[in-house]
Structure formats: structure tokens, C-alpha cells
Motif scaffolding. Sequence first.
Motif, PDB file in Angstrom:
ATOM      1  N   LEU A  13      51.746  55.800 -18.151  1.00 60.84           N
ATOM      2  CA  LEU A  13      51.515  54.808 -18.656  1.00 60.84           C
ATOM      3  C   LEU A  13      49.920  54.382 -18.677  1.00 60.84           C
ATOM      4  CD1 LEU A  13      53.638  53.520 -16.211  1.00 60.84           C
ATOM      5  CD2 LEU A  13      53.134  51.311 -17.435  1.00 60.84           C
ATOM      6  N   ALA A  14      49.852  54.182 -20.099  1.00 58.89           N
ATOM      7  CA  ALA A  14      48.491  53.333 -20.818  1.00 58.89           C
ATOM      8  C   ALA A  14      48.483  52.227 -20.345  1.00 58.89           C
ATOM      9  CB  ALA A  14      48.067  54.439 -21.640  1.00 58.89           C
ATOM     10  N   VAL A  15      47.667  51.314 -19.340  1.00 57.30           N
ATOM     11  CA  VAL A  15      48.282  50.075 -19.553  1.00 57.30           C
ATOM     12  C   VAL A  15      46.348  49.584 -20.322  1.00 57.30           C
ATOM     13  CG1 VAL A  15      48.556  47.970 -18.942  1.00 57.30           C
ATOM     14  CG2 VAL A  15      49.578  50.058 -18.237  1.00 57.30           C
ATOM     15  N   GLU A 130      30.122  58.442 -11.445  1.00 51.50           N
ATOM     16  CA  GLU A 130      31.459  58.334 -10.998  1.00 51.50           C
ATOM     17  C   GLU A 130      32.292  59.279 -12.348  1.00 51.50           C
ATOM     18  OE1 GLU A 130      31.396  53.444 -11.914  1.00 51.50           O
ATOM     19  OE2 GLU A 130      31.848  54.430  -9.921  1.00 51.50           O
ATOM     20  N   SER A 131      32.081  59.354 -13.147  1.00 56.10           N
ATOM     21  CA  SER A 131      32.905  59.134 -14.811  1.00 56.10           C
ATOM     22  C   SER A 131      34.143  60.553 -13.847  1.00 56.10           C
ATOM     23  CB  SER A 131      33.237  60.016 -15.852  1.00 56.10           C
ATOM     24  OG  SER A 131      33.348  60.133 -16.323  1.00 56.10           O
ATOM     25  N   PRO A 132      35.152  59.987 -13.618  1.00 53.54           N
ATOM     26  CA  PRO A 132      36.692  61.354 -13.358  1.00 53.54           C
ATOM     27  C   PRO A 132      37.155  62.165 -14.341  1.00 53.54           C
ATOM     28  CG  PRO A 132      37.515  59.306 -13.306  1.00 53.54           C
ATOM     29  CD  PRO A 132      36.139  58.953 -14.782  1.00 53.54           C
ATOM     30  N   GLU A 133      37.511  63.331 -13.975  1.00 53.21           N
ATOM     31  CA  GLU A 133      38.191  64.312 -14.303  1.00 53.21           C
ATOM     32  C   GLU A 133      39.557  63.312 -14.402  1.00 53.21           C
ATOM     33  OE1 GLU A 133      37.500  66.313 -16.748  1.00 53.21           O
ATOM     34  OE2 GLU A 133      35.507  66.418 -16.357  1.00 53.21           O
ATOM     35  N   LEU A 134      40.578  63.132 -15.601  1.00 51.33           N
ATOM     36  CA  LEU A 134      42.020  63.061 -15.316  1.00 51.33           C
ATOM     37  C   LEU A 134      42.454  63.928 -15.059  1.00 51.33           C
ATOM     38  CD1 LEU A 134      42.009  60.312 -18.395  1.00 51.33           C
ATOM     39  CD2 LEU A 134      41.037  60.017 -15.869  1.00 51.33           C
ATOM     40  N   ALA A 135      43.933  64.134 -13.960  1.00 49.56           N
ATOM     41  CA  ALA A 135      44.682  64.531 -13.525  1.00 49.56           C
ATOM     42  C   ALA A 135      45.559  65.236 -14.951  1.00 49.56           C
ATOM     43  CB  ALA A 135      45.197  63.835 -12.315  1.00 49.56           C
ATOM     44  N   PHE A 136      46.510  66.321 -14.113  1.00 50.23           N
ATOM     45  CA  PHE A 136      47.522  66.487 -15.291  1.00 50.23           C
ATOM     46  C   PHE A 136      46.613  66.245 -16.529  1.00 50.23           C
ATOM     47  CE2 PHE A 136      49.930  64.213 -11.935  1.00 50.23           C
ATOM     48  CZ  PHE A 136      50.588  65.038 -11.040  1.00 50.23           C
ATOM     49  N   ASP A 137      47.801  66.060 -17.743  1.00 55.48           N
ATOM     50  CA  ASP A 137      47.147  66.615 -18.949  1.00 55.48           C
ATOM     51  C   ASP A 137      46.837  64.345 -19.505  1.00 55.48           C
ATOM     52  OD1 ASP A 137      50.007  65.131 -19.015  1.00 55.48           O
ATOM     53  OD2 ASP A 137      50.727  66.500 -20.918  1.00 55.48           O
ATOM     54  N   HIS A 138      46.667  63.947 -19.076  1.00 54.40           N
ATOM     55  CA  HIS A 138      46.583  63.013 -19.002  1.00 54.40           C
ATOM     56  C   HIS A 138      45.056  62.038 -19.902  1.00 54.40           C
ATOM     57  CE1 HIS A 138      48.841  61.388 -14.886  1.00 54.40           C
ATOM     58  NE2 HIS A 138      49.593  61.927 -15.618  1.00 54.40           N
ATOM     59  N   ARG A 139      44.356  63.289 -19.768  1.00 56.19           N
ATOM     60  CA  ARG A 139      43.253  62.543 -20.850  1.00 56.19           C
ATOM     61  C   ARG A 139      43.952  62.878 -22.311  1.00 56.19           C
ATOM     62  NH1 ARG A 139      37.544  62.880 -22.176  1.00 56.19           N
ATOM     63  NH2 ARG A 139      37.321  63.512 -23.528  1.00 56.19           N
ATOM     64  N   ILE A 141      46.815  61.834 -23.198  1.00 57.29           N
ATOM     65  CA  ILE A 141      47.930  60.850 -23.242  1.00 57.29           C
ATOM     66  C   ILE A 141      47.326  59.652 -23.409  1.00 57.29           C
ATOM     67  CG2 ILE A 141      49.499  59.574 -22.191  1.00 57.29           C
ATOM     68  CD1 ILE A 141      50.258  61.688 -20.121  1.00 57.29           C
ATOM     69  N   LEU A 142      45.966  59.828 -23.085  1.00 53.48           N
ATOM     70  CA  LEU A 142      44.771  58.466 -22.772  1.00 53.48           C
ATOM     71  C   LEU A 142      44.404  58.769 -24.503  1.00 53.48           C
ATOM     72  CD1 LEU A 142      43.392  55.875 -22.188  1.00 53.48           C
ATOM     73  CD2 LEU A 142      41.313  57.442 -21.478  1.00 53.48           C
ATOM     74  N   LEU A 143      43.920  59.532 -24.565  1.00 50.69           N
ATOM     75  CA  LEU A 143      43.766  60.104 -25.652  1.00 50.69           C
ATOM     76  C   LEU A 143      43.990  59.539 -27.376  1.00 50.69           C
ATOM     77  CD1 LEU A 143      41.328  63.018 -26.096  1.00 50.69           C
ATOM     78  CD2 LEU A 143      40.139  60.752 -26.929  1.00 50.69           C
ATOM     79  N   ASP A 144      45.794  60.122 -26.919  1.00 50.61           N
ATOM     80  CA  ASP A 144      46.507  59.572 -27.984  1.00 50.61           C
ATOM     81  C   ASP A 144      47.341  58.368 -28.425  1.00 50.61           C
ATOM     82  OD1 ASP A 144      46.607  62.736 -28.738  1.00 50.61           O
ATOM     83  OD2 ASP A 144      48.599  62.645 -27.303  1.00 50.61           O
ATOM     84  N   ALA A 145      46.844  57.640 -26.930  1.00 52.33           N
ATOM     85  CA  ALA A 145      47.000  55.655 -26.185  1.00 52.33           C
ATOM     86  C   ALA A 145      46.668  55.266 -26.879  1.00 52.33           C
ATOM     87  CB  ALA A 145      47.106  56.281 -25.220  1.00 52.33           C
ATOM     88  N   ARG A 146      45.333  55.999 -26.890  1.00 53.85           N
ATOM     89  CA  ARG A 146      44.310  54.797 -27.766  1.00 53.85           C
ATOM     90  C   ARG A 146      44.520  54.666 -29.023  1.00 53.85           C
ATOM     91  NH1 ARG A 146      37.820  55.984 -27.484  1.00 53.85           N
ATOM     92  NH2 ARG A 146      38.133  57.985 -28.394  1.00 53.85           N
ATOM     93  N   GLU A 147      44.040  55.664 -29.881  1.00 58.56           N
ATOM     94  CA  GLU A 147      44.649  56.478 -31.311  1.00 58.56           C
ATOM     95  C   GLU A 147      45.712  55.580 -32.129  1.00 58.56           C
ATOM     96  OE1 GLU A 147      43.917  57.193 -34.800  1.00 58.56           O
ATOM     97  OE2 GLU A 147      42.739  57.577 -33.524  1.00 58.56           O
ATOM     98  N   ARG A 148      46.594  55.743 -31.398  1.00 56.10           N
ATOM     99  CA  ARG A 148      48.094  54.643 -31.565  1.00 56.10           C
ATOM    100  C   ARG A 148      47.629  53.210 -32.189  1.00 56.10           C
ATOM    101  NH1 ARG A 148      53.539  55.005 -30.245  1.00 56.10           N
ATOM    102  NH2 ARG A 148      53.261  56.874 -30.630  1.00 56.10           N
ATOM    103  N   VAL A 149      47.181  52.482 -30.781  1.00 54.49           N
ATOM    104  CA  VAL A 149      47.033  51.549 -30.754  1.00 54.49           C
ATOM    105  C   VAL A 149      45.678  51.373 -31.937  1.00 54.49           C
ATOM    106  CG1 VAL A 149      45.780  49.373 -28.811  1.00 54.49           C
ATOM    107  CG2 VAL A 149      46.820  51.444 -28.630  1.00 54.49           C
TER     108      VAL A 149
END
Length: 235
Positions: A13-15, A130-139, A141-149
Motif C-alpha cells: 500500500l502506498a498511503v 537518514e534517507s532510506p533505501e526502500l526494500a524490495f521494489d517499493h521505490r 511502486i512509490l514512483l508509480d503511485a505518485r505518478e498515478r495520483v
Amino acid sequence: MSTHPPFAVAVDLAVFTVREGALVVLLVERGEEPFRGSWALPGGFVGVDEDAETAAWRELREETGVERFDGHLEQLRTYSAPDRDPRMRVVSIAHVALAPDLPEPAAGTDAADARWWVVEDLLEGDAGPESPELAFDHREILLDARERVRAKLEYTTLATEFVSEPFTLPELRRVYAAVWGTPPDLGNFRRKVLGTDGFVTPTAAIGSGDGRTGRPPLLYRRGPARTISPPMTRG
């Protein structure tokens, strides 16, 4: 005996919400392997007796303490790269969710921590050391979710899901600025919002003045319209 390798279906979930003028996303710090100590979108495996949406809401509650809310939830896309999860073949059905005034999260189950992160800081590397490297392929997913919104704000009234009712037009315009990274032209924005039938519904109430115009702003509620035609142009 089955010849198929282990296989699982998961949800992520990208909330999103808007806080202090910025688009933020909910992340959890993983407390278990794989990627223990890394940050990730909340999510988990779909149970044998669940559909994907039910699993999404359950995982959100279990990992962050955030209960089901009256906001927007939709499927984003399916992520199925064979090596996206080192444990086994895992296909994830990613979702996008958004609402105003979402609460502070509290880590639960296999999460070590949970917090809101500014999306731009995560994706542009501006969160400092403190900027994290996101686990799995979540970066991804987050890029796609931001563009969707971002895209849906152009041709739908989705922006109204980011503000609590009643709201002012300046509050609504700040949503576009947070999601797009720049505010829409003021004149075009007002013409589009007020000229689209059902975009917003005026109330009889007025808000408090901002001290600049001397006139208290009108307050609005979400209207029944769902689409905008022609679309609103990004600034």
C-alpha cells in the motif's frame, strides 16, 4: 507432489496524505528478514480466505495501527518480477490510498517502526543521512503511485479527497501544489474548480480570513462530479 515452486500473492500500500504542505507516504521499518532494518510500504501476504482489498486494509491495521478510513483506495498495478522477493516467487497487487488528516502510525506485528515520510525527500534523496533505501521494489511502486495520483488530479476531482470538509479553495489548491510540486495557475484553477459542474458544492458558511484580502473565504464540500473535461494542466 506439485512440480511448481513456492508461490504467494501479496499486497503493498502506498498511503498518501498531505502534511504541512507536503505530500507524505506511510512507511514501516521491517523488523524481520528479508530487508530487516530497511523501510518499506506496509503490506503482506494475502490470506487464503481474503481478497486483495481485505488483505490490504488488514495489513495496514496490523503493521501501522491505522484503521480503515473513509478515503480513496484503488489498485495501482501488479508487480511480478521473478526476483522481487528473495524468499520465493511473490506477486504483489499494489494499492494507492489517500485521505486527509490520517493519524500518527504505531508499529505492530513484524514492523519495528512506522512513520510518515515526505515523498519528494524519499524519491529525490533529500531526507539527509537518514534517507532510506526502500526494500524490495517499493521505490518503483512509490514512483508509480505518485505518478498515478499526479495524473488523476489532472482529469478527476481526486484532490478533494485530500482535504477535510468543509474546505476553502486555497486549501484545495495547496493539495495540487503538494502533489504536483508546483501550484496550478490561480486564475485557471478557480475557473476550472468553480466552472466544472459538481466539482465542489458551496456551503452557507465562511472561513476565517487570512489577513491579506480582508475577506473571509467561502467554504465548500466535495461535489458529485468525478471527472474534469478538459483536464486541468499541471503548473
